[in-house]
Design a protein around this motif. Structure first.
Motif, PDB file in Angstrom:
ATOM      1  N   GLU A 236      11.702 -13.100  -0.818  1.00 20.58           N
ATOM      2  CA  GLU A 236      10.683 -12.045  -0.745  1.00 20.58           C
ATOM      3  C   GLU A 236      11.283 -10.653  -0.936  1.00 20.58           C
ATOM      4  OE1 GLU A 236       7.529 -12.540  -0.909  1.00 20.58           O
ATOM      5  OE2 GLU A 236       7.779 -14.700  -0.749  1.00 20.58           O
ATOM      6  N   ILE A 237      12.452 -10.421  -0.375  1.00 21.25           N
ATOM      7  CA  ILE A 237      13.088  -9.110  -0.552  1.00 21.25           C
ATOM      8  C   ILE A 237      13.495  -8.913  -2.005  1.00 21.25           C
ATOM      9  CG2 ILE A 237      15.114  -7.721   0.051  1.00 21.25           C
ATOM     10  CD1 ILE A 237      14.763  -8.801   2.919  1.00 21.25           C
ATOM     11  N   ILE A 238      14.044  -9.944  -2.624  1.00 22.31           N
ATOM     12  CA  ILE A 238      14.393  -9.853  -4.045  1.00 22.31           C
ATOM     13  C   ILE A 238      13.133  -9.597  -4.867  1.00 22.31           C
ATOM     14  CG2 ILE A 238      15.195 -11.188  -6.033  1.00 22.31           C
ATOM     15  CD1 ILE A 238      17.246 -12.492  -4.111  1.00 22.31           C
ATOM     16  N   THR A 239      12.051 -10.283  -4.543  1.00 20.30           N
ATOM     17  CA  THR A 239      10.785 -10.084  -5.261  1.00 20.30           C
ATOM     18  C   THR A 239      10.342  -8.631  -5.174  1.00 20.30           C
ATOM     19  OG1 THR A 239      10.076 -12.362  -4.885  1.00 20.30           O
ATOM     20  CG2 THR A 239       8.346 -10.761  -5.339  1.00 20.30           C
ATOM     21  N   LEU A 240      10.422  -8.033  -4.000  1.00 19.67           N
ATOM     22  CA  LEU A 240      10.005  -6.641  -3.845  1.00 19.67           C
ATOM     23  C   LEU A 240      10.886  -5.685  -4.642  1.00 19.67           C
ATOM     24  CD1 LEU A 240       9.155  -6.523  -0.055  1.00 19.67           C
ATOM     25  CD2 LEU A 240       7.561  -6.371  -1.972  1.00 19.67           C
ATOM     26  N   VAL A 241      12.191  -5.906  -4.612  1.00 16.37           N
ATOM     27  CA  VAL A 241      13.109  -5.022  -5.334  1.00 16.37           C
ATOM     28  C   VAL A 241      12.893  -5.151  -6.838  1.00 16.37           C
ATOM     29  CG1 VAL A 241      15.548  -4.580  -5.838  1.00 16.37           C
ATOM     30  CG2 VAL A 241      14.815  -4.975  -3.479  1.00 16.37           C
ATOM     31  N   VAL A 242      12.814  -6.381  -7.326  1.00 12.85           N
ATOM     32  CA  VAL A 242      12.587  -6.594  -8.763  1.00 12.85           C
ATOM     33  C   VAL A 242      11.242  -6.015  -9.174  1.00 12.85           C
ATOM     34  CG1 VAL A 242      12.193  -8.375 -10.531  1.00 12.85           C
ATOM     35  CG2 VAL A 242      14.129  -8.576  -8.967  1.00 12.85           C
ATOM     36  N   PHE A 243      10.206  -6.253  -8.377  1.00 10.92           N
ATOM     37  CA  PHE A 243       8.882  -5.746  -8.732  1.00 10.92           C
ATOM     38  C   PHE A 243       8.846  -4.228  -8.724  1.00 10.92           C
ATOM     39  CE2 PHE A 243       4.585  -4.305  -7.864  1.00 10.92           C
ATOM     40  CZ  PHE A 243       3.937  -4.864  -8.946  1.00 10.92           C
TER      41      PHE A 243
ATOM     42  N   TRP B   8       5.736   7.205  -0.980  1.00 12.07           N
ATOM     43  CA  TRP B   8       6.394   7.109   0.321  1.00 12.07           C
ATOM     44  C   TRP B   8       5.878   5.931   1.127  1.00 12.07           C
ATOM     45  CZ3 TRP B   8       3.889   7.146   4.937  1.00 12.07           C
ATOM     46  CH2 TRP B   8       2.564   7.590   4.935  1.00 12.07           C
ATOM     47  N   ASN B   9       4.569   5.664   1.038  1.00 10.79           N
ATOM     48  CA  ASN B   9       4.014   4.560   1.827  1.00 10.79           C
ATOM     49  C   ASN B   9       4.500   3.204   1.317  1.00 10.79           C
ATOM     50  OD1 ASN B   9       2.316   5.326  -0.395  1.00 10.79           O
ATOM     51  ND2 ASN B   9       0.720   3.972   0.390  1.00 10.79           N
ATOM     52  N   HIS B  10       4.783   3.104   0.018  1.00 14.21           N
ATOM     53  CA  HIS B  10       5.357   1.865  -0.516  1.00 14.21           C
ATOM     54  C   HIS B  10       6.745   1.661   0.085  1.00 14.21           C
ATOM     55  CE1 HIS B  10       2.848   2.830  -4.343  1.00 14.21           C
ATOM     56  NE2 HIS B  10       2.100   2.309  -3.385  1.00 14.21           N
ATOM     57  N   LEU B  11       7.542   2.731   0.102  1.00 15.06           N
ATOM     58  CA  LEU B  11       8.900   2.636   0.640  1.00 15.06           C
ATOM     59  C   LEU B  11       8.889   2.297   2.130  1.00 15.06           C
ATOM     60  CD1 LEU B  11      10.543   5.646  -1.215  1.00 15.06           C
ATOM     61  CD2 LEU B  11      10.770   3.200  -1.738  1.00 15.06           C
ATOM     62  N   VAL B  12       7.956   2.868   2.877  1.00 16.00           N
ATOM     63  CA  VAL B  12       7.857   2.549   4.303  1.00 16.00           C
ATOM     64  C   VAL B  12       7.487   1.074   4.486  1.00 16.00           C
ATOM     65  CG1 VAL B  12       6.536   2.969   6.424  1.00 16.00           C
ATOM     66  CG2 VAL B  12       7.342   4.901   5.043  1.00 16.00           C
ATOM     67  N   GLY B  13       6.529   0.601   3.710  1.00 17.11           N
ATOM     68  CA  GLY B  13       6.139  -0.802   3.796  1.00 17.11           C
ATOM     69  C   GLY B  13       7.284  -1.737   3.447  1.00 17.11           C
ATOM     70  N   PHE B  14       8.017  -1.418   2.383  1.00 13.57           N
ATOM     71  CA  PHE B  14       9.169  -2.238   2.004  1.00 13.57           C
ATOM     72  C   PHE B  14      10.242  -2.194   3.086  1.00 13.57           C
ATOM     73  CE2 PHE B  14       8.191  -1.511  -2.770  1.00 13.57           C
ATOM     74  CZ  PHE B  14       7.178  -2.441  -2.712  1.00 13.57           C
TER      75      PHE B  14
END
Length: 113
Positions: free
Chosen positions: A73-80, A94-100
């Motif tokens: 899941e973390i790889i998926t988020l970074v790649v996406f 900023w809210n995307h980065l906070v969620g990630f």
């Protein structure tokens, strides 16, 4: 870190690149018929599975299932995130980065022993 720990991660990164293009790459080609982009996406997804299945099989011998899924899941988020910025031209807010970051914090607890 031993190669047996890194191999599943490398395979998952490759798998996620294919998966992201299969699922979202067609968004740049909205002028193409839906049936055509579905067929192309399936073709791309074949290569994703060729990496994903060995990644999970090898990874299962090294990581427990929860850890393996968390890595995925973390790889998926970074790649996406990279794909959406560089291929689709989207902005990361900023809210995307906070969620990630919260998802990464959750990963800490998955790996905590």
């Amino acid at each position: 870190m031993p190669i047996r720990h890194l191999a599943p991660i490398a395979l998952l990164i490759g798998s996620n690149v294919f998966m992201t293009f299969a699922w979202y790459g067609h968004l740049k080609f909205t002028d193409r018929p839906l049936w055509a982009v579905i067929l192309v996406s399936w073709g791309i997804a074949f290569f994703e599975y060729c990496l994903q299945v060995p990644a999970n099989r090898i990874g299962y011998g090294v990581y427990n299932p929860a850890q393996l899924k968390t890595i995925q899941e973390i790889i998926t988020l970074v790649v996406f995130m990279a794909f959406s910025v560089f291929y689709l031209g989207a902005q990361v807010r900023w809210n995307h980065l906070v969620g990630f970051a919260l998802i990464v914090a959750a990963a800490f607890f998955i790996f905590y022993e």
